[in-house]
Motif scaffolding. Structure first.
Motif, PDB file in Angstrom:
ATOM      1  N   LEU A 106       0.843  -1.195   0.000  1.00  0.00           N
ATOM      2  CA  LEU A 106       0.000   0.000   0.000  1.00  0.00           C
ATOM      3  C   LEU A 106       0.877   1.244   0.000  1.00  0.00           C
ATOM      4  O   LEU A 106       1.987   1.233   0.537  1.00  0.00           O
ATOM      5  N   PRO A 107       0.395   2.353  -0.591  1.00  0.00           N
ATOM      6  CA  PRO A 107       1.170   3.595  -0.526  1.00  0.00           C
ATOM      7  C   PRO A 107       1.321   4.033   0.917  1.00  0.00           C
ATOM      8  O   PRO A 107       0.379   3.963   1.709  1.00  0.00           O
ATOM      9  N   THR A 108       2.522   4.473   1.253  1.00  0.00           N
ATOM     10  CA  THR A 108       2.823   4.787   2.648  1.00  0.00           C
ATOM     11  C   THR A 108       2.329   6.165   3.054  1.00  0.00           C
ATOM     12  O   THR A 108       1.735   6.347   4.105  1.00  0.00           O
ATOM     13  N   TYR A 109       2.551   7.132   2.211  1.00  0.00           N
ATOM     14  CA  TYR A 109       2.329   8.515   2.639  1.00  0.00           C
ATOM     15  C   TYR A 109       2.257   9.398   1.421  1.00  0.00           C
ATOM     16  O   TYR A 109       3.064   9.266   0.504  1.00  0.00           O
ATOM     17  N   GLY A 110       1.274  10.275   1.396  1.00  0.00           N
ATOM     18  CA  GLY A 110       1.173  11.208   0.276  1.00  0.00           C
ATOM     19  C   GLY A 110       1.507  12.611   0.721  1.00  0.00           C
ATOM     20  O   GLY A 110       0.629  13.329   1.187  1.00  0.00           O
ATOM     21  N   ARG A 111       2.741  12.998   0.610  1.00  0.00           N
ATOM     22  CA  ARG A 111       3.155  14.328   1.053  1.00  0.00           C
ATOM     23  C   ARG A 111       2.921  15.337  -0.059  1.00  0.00           C
ATOM     24  O   ARG A 111       3.269  15.104  -1.217  1.00  0.00           O
ATOM     25  N   THR A 112       2.310  16.444   0.301  1.00  0.00           N
ATOM     26  CA  THR A 112       2.067  17.495  -0.671  1.00  0.00           C
ATOM     27  C   THR A 112       3.237  18.473  -0.670  1.00  0.00           C
ATOM     28  O   THR A 112       3.542  19.063   0.366  1.00  0.00           O
ATOM     29  N   ALA A 152      10.737  12.694   2.827  1.00  0.00           N
ATOM     30  CA  ALA A 152      10.930  12.458   1.395  1.00  0.00           C
ATOM     31  C   ALA A 152      10.922  10.962   1.095  1.00  0.00           C
ATOM     32  O   ALA A 152      10.349  10.513   0.091  1.00  0.00           O
ATOM     33  N   HIS A 153      11.544  10.173   1.959  1.00  0.00           N
ATOM     34  CA  HIS A 153      11.515   8.715   1.783  1.00  0.00           C
ATOM     35  C   HIS A 153      10.088   8.187   1.901  1.00  0.00           C
ATOM     36  O   HIS A 153       9.704   7.238   1.206  1.00  0.00           O
ATOM     37  N   LEU A 155      12.153   4.007   3.307  1.00  0.00           N
ATOM     38  CA  LEU A 155      11.560   4.536   4.529  1.00  0.00           C
ATOM     39  C   LEU A 155      11.885   3.631   5.712  1.00  0.00           C
ATOM     40  O   LEU A 155      12.232   4.104   6.800  1.00  0.00           O
ATOM     41  N   ARG A 156      11.816   2.345   5.505  1.00  0.00           N
ATOM     42  CA  ARG A 156      12.123   1.400   6.586  1.00  0.00           C
ATOM     43  C   ARG A 156      13.554   1.596   7.083  1.00  0.00           C
ATOM     44  O   ARG A 156      13.805   1.631   8.294  1.00  0.00           O
ATOM     45  N   GLU A 157      14.490   1.752   6.158  1.00  0.00           N
ATOM     46  CA  GLU A 157      15.884   1.956   6.548  1.00  0.00           C
ATOM     47  C   GLU A 157      16.071   3.315   7.211  1.00  0.00           C
ATOM     48  O   GLU A 157      16.812   3.439   8.198  1.00  0.00           O
ATOM     49  N   ALA A 158      15.379   4.339   6.694  1.00  0.00           N
ATOM     50  CA  ALA A 158      15.489   5.673   7.287  1.00  0.00           C
ATOM     51  C   ALA A 158      14.930   5.691   8.710  1.00  0.00           C
ATOM     52  O   ALA A 158      15.477   6.350   9.600  1.00  0.00           O
ATOM     53  N   LEU A 159      13.850   4.960   8.947  1.00  0.00           N
ATOM     54  CA  LEU A 159      13.304   4.865  10.298  1.00  0.00           C
ATOM     55  C   LEU A 159      14.288   4.182  11.239  1.00  0.00           C
ATOM     56  O   LEU A 159      14.433   4.576  12.402  1.00  0.00           O
ATOM     57  N   ARG A 160      14.962   3.162  10.744  1.00  0.00           N
ATOM     58  CA  ARG A 160      15.955   2.464  11.570  1.00  0.00           C
ATOM     59  C   ARG A 160      17.094   3.403  11.941  1.00  0.00           C
ATOM     60  O   ARG A 160      17.500   3.479  13.111  1.00  0.00           O
ATOM     61  N   VAL A 161      17.616   4.126  10.949  1.00  0.00           N
ATOM     62  CA  VAL A 161      18.719   5.055  11.212  1.00  0.00           C
ATOM     63  C   VAL A 161      18.279   6.141  12.203  1.00  0.00           C
ATOM     64  O   VAL A 161      19.012   6.488  13.135  1.00  0.00           O
TER      65      VAL A 161
END
Length: 211
Positions: free
Chosen positions: A98-104, A165-166, A175-181
């Motif tokens: 599923l799409p994670t996030y729709g940032r405007t 942005a991720h 995004l998963r890797e960015a959350l871990r970092v």
């Protein structure tokens, strides 16, 4: 009686906010009579609210009775950053495909508050009530360290912007890797973050309502 006017819910909300903002010295006593006077309610709803907040991990029972503001040492802070990451990773697993996030773009929101909304939104969108409860509990315990994070990590706005942005990407691997970092960075600095909060409280920050 409307929930917002019920003395118990008033006491619960205001004491919770104060605890999460670091308004009580960690490990220090929370005196029921004083809180009742401050909030303009009787002692019964204050006692009930403090008992409830024990279940949220924000308050502890004193060894001789009474209530204490929870004390989170460096190890406890580290564990909570790690557990919040587990909650967010579980949310990504449940949302696979599923799409994670729709940032405007250029919406004008500050990156850090937007990132907090992203975290909660990821978990909420799973529809898993147990996961949501676990996330809200640990995130509430970490709220008192937000100001310390700003002081310790001087690039916090840019960091949040990169993570957002991720989150806008179609695939969530980045995004998963960015959350871990993001969480590993905080877990690694848990001792500094906890010390910063303790210093602020010893300098007179505790016991004052904060927004």
């Amino acid at each position: 009686m409307a929930r917002s006017r019920d003395p118990f819910f008033q006491a619960l909300a205001r004491i919770r906010d104060r605890l999460q903002a670091g308004g009580y010295a960690a490990g220090g006593p929370i005196v029921i009579v004083e809180e009742a006077r401050r909030l303009g309610v009787s002692t019964t709803p204050v006692r009930e609210a403090l008992s409830w907040l024990c279940g949220e991990g924000l308050v502890e029972r004193g060894p001789s009775g009474g209530f204490l503001a929870a004390h989170l040492d460096a190890g406890a802070v580290r564990d909570r950053y790690g557990f919040r990451l587990i909650c967010l990773s579980a949310a990504l697993d449940l949302m696979a495909g599923l799409p994670t996030y729709g940032r405007t773009p250029d919406r004008g929101d500050a990156p850090v508050p937007e990132l907090r909304r992203l975290f909660e939104g990821l978990v909420r969108r799973t529809g898993n009530a147990a996961l949501m409860d676990a996330y809200l509990r640990v995130d509430g315990q970490l709220r008192q360290f937000r100001d310390a994070e700003r002081r310790v990590f001087t690039d916090i706005e840019a960091e949040a912007d990169r993570l957002l942005a991720h989150a806008s990407a179609v695939r969530n691997g980045d995004l998963r890797e960015a959350l871990r970092v993001y969480h590993d960075r905080r877990a690694g600095a848990a001792a500094i973050v906890a010390l910063d909060v303790a210093r602020q409280q010893s300098d007179g920050g505790a016991g004052v309502d904060r927004p």
